[in-house]
Design an enzyme around this catalytic site. Structure first.
Site, PDB file in Angstrom:
ATOM      1  N   GLY A  41      -4.005  -0.269   2.581  1.00  0.00           N
ATOM      2  CA  GLY A  41      -5.322   0.121   2.121  1.00  0.00           C
ATOM      3  C   GLY A  41      -5.363   1.594   1.756  1.00  0.00           C
ATOM      4  O   GLY A  41      -6.372   2.129   1.357  1.00  0.00           O
ATOM      5  N   ASP A  43      -0.143  -4.343  11.835  1.00  0.00           N
ATOM      6  CA  ASP A  43      -0.533  -4.027  13.199  1.00  0.00           C
ATOM      7  C   ASP A  43      -2.030  -4.018  13.396  1.00  0.00           C
ATOM      8  O   ASP A  43      -2.508  -4.093  14.506  1.00  0.00           O
ATOM      9  CB  ASP A  43       0.032  -2.670  13.608  1.00  0.00           C
ATOM     10  CG  ASP A  43      -0.646  -1.552  12.864  1.00  0.00           C
ATOM     11  OD1 ASP A  43      -0.989  -1.758  11.687  1.00  0.00           O
ATOM     12  OD2 ASP A  43      -0.846  -0.485  13.451  1.00  0.00           O
ATOM     13  N   ASP A  79      -4.787  -6.500   8.831  1.00  0.00           N
ATOM     14  CA  ASP A  79      -3.626  -7.280   8.404  1.00  0.00           C
ATOM     15  C   ASP A  79      -3.725  -8.730   8.844  1.00  0.00           C
ATOM     16  O   ASP A  79      -2.872  -9.537   8.513  1.00  0.00           O
ATOM     17  CB  ASP A  79      -2.351  -6.682   9.002  1.00  0.00           C
ATOM     18  CG  ASP A  79      -2.242  -5.211   8.688  1.00  0.00           C
ATOM     19  OD1 ASP A  79      -2.494  -4.857   7.528  1.00  0.00           O
ATOM     20  OD2 ASP A  79      -1.917  -4.431   9.593  1.00  0.00           O
ATOM     21  N   THR A  87       0.392   1.664   7.341  1.00  0.00           N
ATOM     22  CA  THR A  87      -0.062   2.502   8.443  1.00  0.00           C
ATOM     23  C   THR A  87       0.177   1.801   9.763  1.00  0.00           C
ATOM     24  O   THR A  87      -0.254   0.679   9.966  1.00  0.00           O
ATOM     25  CB  THR A  87      -1.561   2.780   8.294  1.00  0.00           C
ATOM     26  OG1 THR A  87      -1.822   2.982   6.917  1.00  0.00           O
ATOM     27  CG2 THR A  87      -1.966   3.975   9.086  1.00  0.00           C
ATOM     28  N   LYS A 143      -6.271  22.941  -4.217  1.00  0.00           N
ATOM     29  CA  LYS A 143      -5.172  22.258  -3.534  1.00  0.00           C
ATOM     30  C   LYS A 143      -5.137  20.845  -4.068  1.00  0.00           C
ATOM     31  O   LYS A 143      -6.175  20.212  -4.224  1.00  0.00           O
ATOM     32  CB  LYS A 143      -5.481  22.246  -2.039  1.00  0.00           C
ATOM     33  CG  LYS A 143      -4.566  21.465  -1.192  1.00  0.00           C
ATOM     34  CD  LYS A 143      -5.031  21.551   0.250  1.00  0.00           C
ATOM     35  CE  LYS A 143      -6.035  20.451   0.542  1.00  0.00           C
ATOM     36  NZ  LYS A 143      -6.480  20.407   1.925  1.00  0.00           N
ATOM     37  N   ASP A 177       2.524  -3.942   6.163  1.00  0.00           N
ATOM     38  CA  ASP A 177       1.459  -2.966   6.155  1.00  0.00           C
ATOM     39  C   ASP A 177       2.127  -1.603   6.275  1.00  0.00           C
ATOM     40  O   ASP A 177       3.266  -1.499   6.714  1.00  0.00           O
ATOM     41  CB  ASP A 177       0.587  -3.255   7.368  1.00  0.00           C
ATOM     42  CG  ASP A 177      -0.515  -2.253   7.512  1.00  0.00           C
ATOM     43  OD1 ASP A 177      -1.073  -1.877   6.479  1.00  0.00           O
ATOM     44  OD2 ASP A 177      -0.796  -1.848   8.646  1.00  0.00           O
TER      45      ASP A 177
END
EC number: 7.6.2.1
Lengths: 1172, 351
Positions: A688, A825, A829, A416, A576, A414
């Site tokens: 994700g 984490d 997951d 993040t 931006k 994963d």
């Protein structure tokens, strides 16, 4: 509850055909609808209990026994035991019943304990308090008592106890912010909206008086899909009907943020919540070692059955002569004579089975279990894997998979929270080619950094200064950040020197980082008030800009814009976005310099954004307004029209500069990934998150290198071409190199090799996975797999939790059946962790869901390195030796059986399997390529298995015939007395115990005092035990056949000589094989051992174990390696190939020669340091 | 769903050598430089031992005679023919004549050998009751089931000693006669029939049941002898220390053999003039021929053998040692060659 569960299941399976197969109706607050409303069939819903445990108190024993006997070996031993109970066999039932009972009990206790822990965790969760509204009053209850239809109040920072329909919040606009970090990994805040007609109910009384029903679909696992409607009844009017979508739904597991409290009504509870449905049931994971163990068992079973059959046949052939069948000295009883011949043959067969059943080692399972269980403690104990910050060490939830850690070929990680710390930080900005780093602010003065970029001059010109300020203003204005309202109104008004008291909240963490960064550079965004944006400039003046339009961000445009009007009346458009979407629209500005900087940052893994602006005159603005208005009110194709409008507006920009934000990687993440890749493991990132973000992280952690050619397989591309074309094109690109690739793949790191990185997103993946109408779905999958296999790194973004699991599954069941490991984490997951062969949870900030469901939990990603490279390696070596040894040692064990297996020879191997370190920890860490030596179950291949089996067979023959010739027709004592058959058995047995133990000693590379103690101790124990056993008449035995046999045997000189001789003969081939192999075809591991230090290996380590078989010429010149020819041809071939490439630099040769020729094999540590 | 409480508290792991897997260790490696000298040393030692064993085995004399009585092989064939097909065979005696040209170096042991007799048959070898044989009165009356079909006699009396082993007790007997001078008288050579069983068997494992009124016969009252026996167990020998379960012949027989061809010690010759061995001269062995072996295709042999420190004649051990020793040396040389050439190549390759 069961009933509705079944319904849910049925529903789920039918859901594909029709979207609205079934629905549920919920009475909000359990209030019946007014008469006259439709009559609904009441349904029963499960309560809000979460159950992750497997057993209950009542069903534990039967269910656990059932599960255990599903294991082939256990079942087999049960059968054997029963056979022994029923028929007359040579051995007593106790000999097989006792170990079996022991195994079953130990396993049951272990599993029971684990389940008890799960129960405790479930209880903790099910009992946490929840606020209900009952009759207009607030009541606290346990979470598990929550029912569908209850109205729940959730406070800030609490997680939702079940899936709720959002009724109202304390905010006036009926919104709330939610993070779903533990659901899908996105830690950004999302806005959810209350139902229009109920958002005014702010108090408990109001909400208690609400009279409404909700109709919605039955639960389904898709997190982003929800369809329903609410009927709100008021006293007078007809009911108001409102549609409900996923924006009204608050999911269990998500956390309420930035909103004081909300009210919601429970619609899905307990195991029906979307989160629970996304959960996969925990299935027992089996390791590859266990699989090969089972395969070996089956072979042995076949051997056993054929052996029993042959013996039965032989018995009857032998008995065909009546004087053999029933000589006068050994007559049968009447009942024996009368027994049916067929039945007799069958019982004989069974008896032989039982007699030989010891070639299948019952104690192996006990020992393996114990080894795993105790071995897992070494992981928990490892100090290197202890995290000081959190005070957490690694956790081992399943000890069955220790050795699997040494087998991993694919890692799915994963992003993040696992790779990154999920902590954005503003790194630098580049304005017109000047680089500003916020850390070097002195007294609010920005000091330009002088790194690499040529500066025009140190103090920017007036023009430059103006641009600079414009850039900062742009950053301050061009975002959708909200300022959290602190209690004190003047909070945000504090001077910037007083610190940052205001908290920014945004759906994108990058924006927050940017705004905070700019704050450090002197411009503070204060708030948005009455469509005026206020900001504090460097001179502490408040500037006010009127916010005219927001051209919001979308992932296709990959940019956003705002149109503001300054106090002076000038209208600006600030834009931006990603560099690729800004640069083509720029007409002015120092594009080249900025582009160079952006690219440099991107390679470093920073997330870059470019900022541009455009000054608008009033007329232009009015034109834009019209354009936007027209698009916004369009009823059809609104999206498309808006996009077109944006396209028209955002052009002819002037480039201001670029920013760089760092998503801080976890400590040593890049290092770890590099080591893992070097070890031949393929690393995939499944996230994700957005593609750009994820790609930047991949660069940062060196998953993608500078020379990696990226292949994209994204929705965007698929829209342009058909999926078919894209896939074929990609596969062509990749496979063009396949010729060289397959060979270079081993080395993985050769610099000139083109490696590929694949990026795929969730939508594209689901297209690939979706079965086509004609049913030939495998076609795309195969192609996709092919592409993936050729890529050194794969990044999958925009993945739903179940999709992650899908990917893992796809790889898991691909042709080679590689061993997969998933690390993550968050709760998102979990399914992936459960799916993979080995699941590792990072004990992270986002809850412990992952850690709890994983097989192993580690505090940080970096610990994975030691986990795999050191522990995995060790455990694999240990367990494989253990298994082989068991098969080896039991081969000839038909003499006295149980005790032998359990007490004499199990302990040393168990200890061995716990202590063995054939090679230093440091070396393993330094040299990840050694991992390849053990990859793909190398030590448990059939070849090795056959070698051990043959070795066992050889030894068995030696023992038996050695003793046979010894005893043939002669006496072996000096007093002329004759030994009987028990002495014969004892001799064989003694030789066996010594051989087996010494063989283990030969295989041990790491002699700690424990090893010494156990190995020599077990021999001593054997002797002492035998003396005792034979030295005393044991009153509890009804036979005394062993009495004094052992002592008598020891009184005979030839017996001693025979023992020495037979042990030597048995060990000789193995020693010979070991020495020759080491000399002729050393593996990388052995070479490192040989040198005792790792230094010259650093170069060689890039070669594969096959290629490092250096001296192929000797295969033919080695006459004593007869059995060695079984080493496959392929090896020889590879060795020849390898010879070409193996050329260590001359500089190393001196030291290496020195090392290998010195008879002592451990170089002192200081020298290692010196040489390295 | 959050995981609120952790079951296992965070605890700093112990920093000990054991838990960190850093125990001091000796790490030997089986490399050629160690193995080579090992092989040579072992080889030499084995060859030395082997030679010693071989010569000591060759120094042992054996004299054997097959008295089964196959037709035309000697005077025992009469007995064999007489016993054919009759159970129990009638008592019969025959003799074996032989002469020694020189002294048969003593001490001399007399063995009988049976072939094709499966004492190691499982059903046979468990068919005994150790408790009974250790003199337990209760076991005397209640033999274990393993003894069937020799558990109870036809009359329903418990058999003592029960079981197939006891029932098939070897019941031939031998006496040795020496003729010092040609034509002279045959003098009986004293056979020492004591000390042929293991000391522990005779003194510990086998015990007679407690005497009843000072009589062993009464102790065995209520039991039946094994069906094939001519005498009850308490009359095996007139010597009270050699009768009943502690009869030495019986004890020797009860120690079942490992192989279908086996020898059992019958007597030792070590008394009087014969303590140095059998002097030269003519000899006669009187054989009481009782034991039927032809029914199962077996043979009976009579063996005189001398004994050395390593037991009886057995060239196997010596030969095996020689073979293994030479193998060691041979492989040692092979490895040496391999080692040297490998070293060469290793050097080449590094240069």
């Amino acid at each position: 509850m069961d009933c509705s569960l079944v319904r849910t299941l049925v529903h789920r399976y039918c859901a594909g055909e029709e979207n609205w197969v079934d629905s549920r109706t919920i009475y909000v607050g359990h209030r019946e609808p007014p008469p006259g409303a439709e009559a609904y069939i009441p349904q029963r819903y499960p309560d809000n209990r979460i159950v992750s445990s497997k057993y209950t108190f009542w069903n534990f024993i039967p269910k656990n026994l059932f599960e255990q006997f599903r294991r082939v070996a256990n079942f087999y031993f049960l059968i054997i035991f029963l056979v022994q109970l029923i028929i007359d066999t040579p051995t007593s039932p106790v000999t097989s019943g006792l170990p079996l009972f022991f195994v079953i009990t130990v396993t049951a206790i272990k599993q029971g304990y684990e389940d008890w822990l799960r129960h405790k965790a479930d209880n903790a969760m099910n009992q946490c308090p929840v606020h209900f509204i009952q009759h207009g009053k607030l009541v606290r209850k346990q979470s598990r008592k929550l029912r569908v239809g209850d109205i729940v109040m959730v406070k800030e920072d609490e997680t939702f106890p079940c899936d709720l329909i959002f009724l109202s919040s304390n905010r006036g606009d009926g919104t709330c912010h939610v993070t779903t970090a533990s659901l899908d990994g996105e830690s950004s805040h999302k806005t959810h909206y209350a139902v229009q007609d109920t958002k005014g109910f702010h108090t408990e009384e109001d909400i208690g008086g609400l009279h409404a029903t909700i109709e919605c679909e039955q639960p389904q696992p898709d997190l982003y899909k929800f369809v329903g409607r609410i009927n709100v009844y008021s006293d007078l009017n007809d009911p108001v009907v409102r549609p409900l979508g996923s924006e009204n739904l608050l999911l269990r597991g998500a956390t309420l943020k930035n909103t004081e409290k909300i009210f919601g009504v429970a619609i899905y509870t307990g195991m029906e919540t979307k989160m629970a449905l996304n959960y996969q049931s925990k299935s027992q994971k089996r390791s590859a070692v266990e699989k090969s163990m089972n395969a070996f068992l089956i072979v042995y079973l076949c051997i056993l059955i054929s052996k029993a059959l042959i013996n039965t046949v032989l018995k009857y052939v032998w008995q065909s002569e009546p004087f053999r069948d029933e000589p006068w000295y050994n007559q049968k009883t009447e009942s024996e004579r009368q027994r049916n011949l067929f039945l007799r043959a069958f019982t004989d067969f069974l008896a032989f089975m039982v007699l030989f059943n010891y070639i299948i080692p019952v104690s192996m399972y006990v020992t393996v279990e114990m080894q795993k269980f105790l071995g897992s403690y070494f992981i928990t104990w490892d100090e290197d894997m202890f995290d000081e910050e959190t005070g957490e060490g690694p956790l081992v939830n399943t000890s069955d998979l220790n050795e699997e850690l040494g087998q991993v070929e694919y890692i799915f990680t994963d992003k993040t929270g696992t790779l990154t710390e999920n902590n954005m930080e503003f790194k630098e900005c580049c304005i017109e080619g000047h680089v500003y780093v916020p850390h070097v602010i002195c007294n609010g003065q920005v000091l330009p950094e002088s790194s690499g970029i040529d500066m025009i001059d140190s103090s920017p010109s007036v023009n430059g200064r103006e641009r600079e300020e414009l850039f900062f203003r742009a950053l301050c204005l061009c975002h959708t950040v909200q300022v959290k309202d602190n209690d004190s109104v003047d909070g945000p008004r504090k001077s910037p020197d007083g610190g940052t008291s205001c908290v920014y909240i945004s759906s994108s963490p990058d924006e927050v980082a940017l705004v905070e960064g700019v704050q450090r550079l002197g411009f503070t965004y204060l708030r948005l008030k009455d469509s005026y944006m206020e900001l504090l400039n460097r001179e502490n003046h408040v500037e006010r800009f009127e916010l005219l339009e927001i051209l919001s961000f979308d992932s296709v445009r990959r940019r956003m814009s705002v149109i503001v009007k300054s106090a002076t009346g000038e209208i600006y458009l600030f834009c931006k976005g990603a560099d690729s979407s800004i640069f083509p629209r720029v007409i002015e500005g120092k594009v080249d310099q900025i582009r160079a900087r952006v690219e440099r940052n991107a390679v470093e893994g920073l997330r870059t954004l470019c900022v541009a602006y455009k000054r608008l005159i009033q007329e232009e603005y009015e034109g834009i307004c019209k354009l936007l208005q027209a698009a916004k009110v369009a009823l059809q194709d609104r999206e498309k029209k808006l996009a077109e409008a944006y396209e028209q507006i955002e052009k002819d920009l002037i480039l201001l500069g670029a920013t760089a934000v760092e998503d801080r990687l976890q400590e040593k993440a890049a290092d770890t990934i590099e080591a893992l890749q070097k070890a031949g493991i393929k690393v995939w990132v499944l996230t994700g998150d957005k593609m750009e973000t994820a790609a930047a992280t991949c660069y940062a952690c060196k998953l993608f290198r500078r020379n990696t050619q990226l292949l994209e397989l994204t929705t965007k591309r698929i829209e342009e071409q058909s999926l078919h074309d894209v896939l074929f094109e990609l596969s062509k690109t990749v496979l063009r190199h396949s010729g060289s690739l397959t060979r270079d793949n081993f080395s993985g790191l050769s610099a000139d090799m083109q490696d590929y990185g694949l990026i795929i997103d969730g939508a594209a993946l689901s297209l690939i996975m979706k079965p086509r109408e004609d049913g030939s779905s495998s076609n795309y999958r195969e192609l996709f797999l092919e592409i993936c296999r050729s890529c050194s790194a794969v990044l999958c973004c925009r993945m739903a939790p179940l999709q992650k699991a899908q990917i893992v599954k796809l790889i898991k069941f691909s042709k080679e059946h590689p061993i997969t490991l998933a690390v993550g984490d968050g709760a998102n997951d979990v399914s992936m962790i459960l799916e993979a062969h080995v699941g590792i949870g990072v004990i992270g900030k986002e809850g412990r869901q992952a850690a709890r469901n994983s097989d192993y939990a580690i505090p940080k990603f970096k610990h994975l390195k030691k986990m795999l490279l050191v522990h995995g390696h060790f455990y694999y070596i240990r367990i494989s030796e253990l298994v082989q040894y068991f098969f080896y040692k039991t081969l000839y064990d038909t003499a006295y059986l149980t005790l032998y297996n359990i007490s004499f020879t199990s302990l040393p191997i168990l200890l061995y399997s716990l202590m063995e370190q054939h090679i230093g920890i440091d070396v393993l860490k330094r040299d990840p390529t050694l991992y390849r030596d053990v990859a793909k179950n190398a030590l448990l291949r059939w070849r090795v298995f056959i070698y051990w089996t043959l070795l066992g067979l050889f030894d068995a023959l030696v023992f038996f015939f050695g003793a046979y010739f010894m005893f043939e027709n002669t006496t072996v004592t000096s007093n002329g007395q004759i030994f009987g058959n028990w002495t014969f058995g004892t001799l064989v047995f003694t030789v066996m115990v010594f051989t087996v133990t010494l063989k283990l000693a030969l295989d041990t590379h790491y002699w700690t005092w424990i090893n010494h103690f156990v190995i020599w101790g077990s021999l001593l124990f054997y002797v002492v035990f035998s003396l005792l056993w034979g030295g005393v008449i044991w009153p509890f035995l009804n036979y005394q056949r062993m009495y004094y046999v052992f002592i008598q045997m020891l009184s005979s000189g030839p017996a001693w000589l025979a023992i020495v001789l037979l042990v030597t003969i048995s060990l000789l081939p193995d020693v010979l094989k070991k020495v020759l192999c080491r000399q002729l075809w050393p593996t990388a591991t052995e070479r490192v051992q040989q040198n005792g230090c790792a230094q010259p290996r650093d170069r060689d380590s890039e070669f594969t174990p096959l290629a490092s078989l250096q001296s192929p010429g000797y295969q033919s010149t080695c006459p004593s390696a007869a059995w060695y020819s079984s080493r496959s041809q392929q090896v020889t071939l590879a060795a020849w190939k390898g010879k070409v490439s193996v050329e260590p630099p001359p500089a190393l040769s001196g030291s290496r020669h020195h090392c290998s020729s010195s008879p002592s094999h451990s170089c002192p540590g200081s020298r290692v340091q010196l040489l390295v | 769903m959050t995981w609120s409480a952790t079951a296992r508290g965070a605890h700093q792991p112990d920093n000990t050598a054991f838990t960190q897997q850093r125990l001091p260790a000796w790490q030997p490696l089986l490399s050629a430089s160690i193995a080579l000298p090992l092989f040579f040393c072992a080889g030499l030692a084995f060859i030395g031992l082997g030679l010693g064993l071989y010569y000591s085995s060759n120094g042992i004399k054996e004299l054997e005679y097959d008295y089964t009585g196959d037709s035309g092989t000697g005077n025992c064939s009469v007995c064999a023919a007489a016993g054919q097909g009759r159970a129990p065979p009638p008592p019969c005696s025959c003799a074996w004549y032989f002469s020694l040209p020189e002294l048969f170096q003593g001490p001399v042991y007399l063995y009988y050998e049976l072939t094709n007799f499966y004492q190691n048959n499982r059903r046979y070898s468990v068919s005994r009751d150790d408790a009974q044989l250790s003199g337990l009165p209760s076991a005397l009356r209640h033999p274990v089931n393993e003894c069937a079909p020799y558990q109870f006699s036809a009359a329903g009396l418990p058999i003592a000693p029960c079981g197939a082993i006891a029932n098939s007790l070897f019941n031939d007997s031998f006496s040795l006669w020496h003729q010092r001078l040609p034509g002279g008288l045959y003098v009986e050579v004293p056979l020492d029939r004591s000390g042929i069983a293991w000391w522990t068997d005779y003194h510990v494992k086998f015990r007679n049941p407690p005497l009843v009124n000072g009589s062993l016969a009464l102790a065995f009252q209520g039991t039946a002898p094994p069906p094939n026996w001519r005498r009850p167990v308490y009359e095996l020998s007139p010597d009270p220390n050699n009768t009943g379960f502690i009869n030495q012949d019986f004890v020797v027989w009860m120690r079942t053999a490992a192989l279908p061809t086996f020898r059992k010690l019958y007597a030792r010759i070590r008394q009087g003039n014969y303590s140095a061995g059998l002097p030269r001269g003519a000899y006669r062995v009187n054989i009481t021929y009782n034991y039927p072996v032809r029914a199962f295709g077996g043979h009976k042999l009579l063996i005189f053998s001398s004994i050395s420190w390593m037991g009886g004649k057995n060239p196997f051990l010596g030969i095996a040692y020689l073979v293994v020793g030479s193998l060691c040396i041979l492989t040692g040389f092979v490895m040496l060659i391999v080692y040297i050439r490998y070293q060469d190549q290793d050097d080449d390759y590094e240069e």
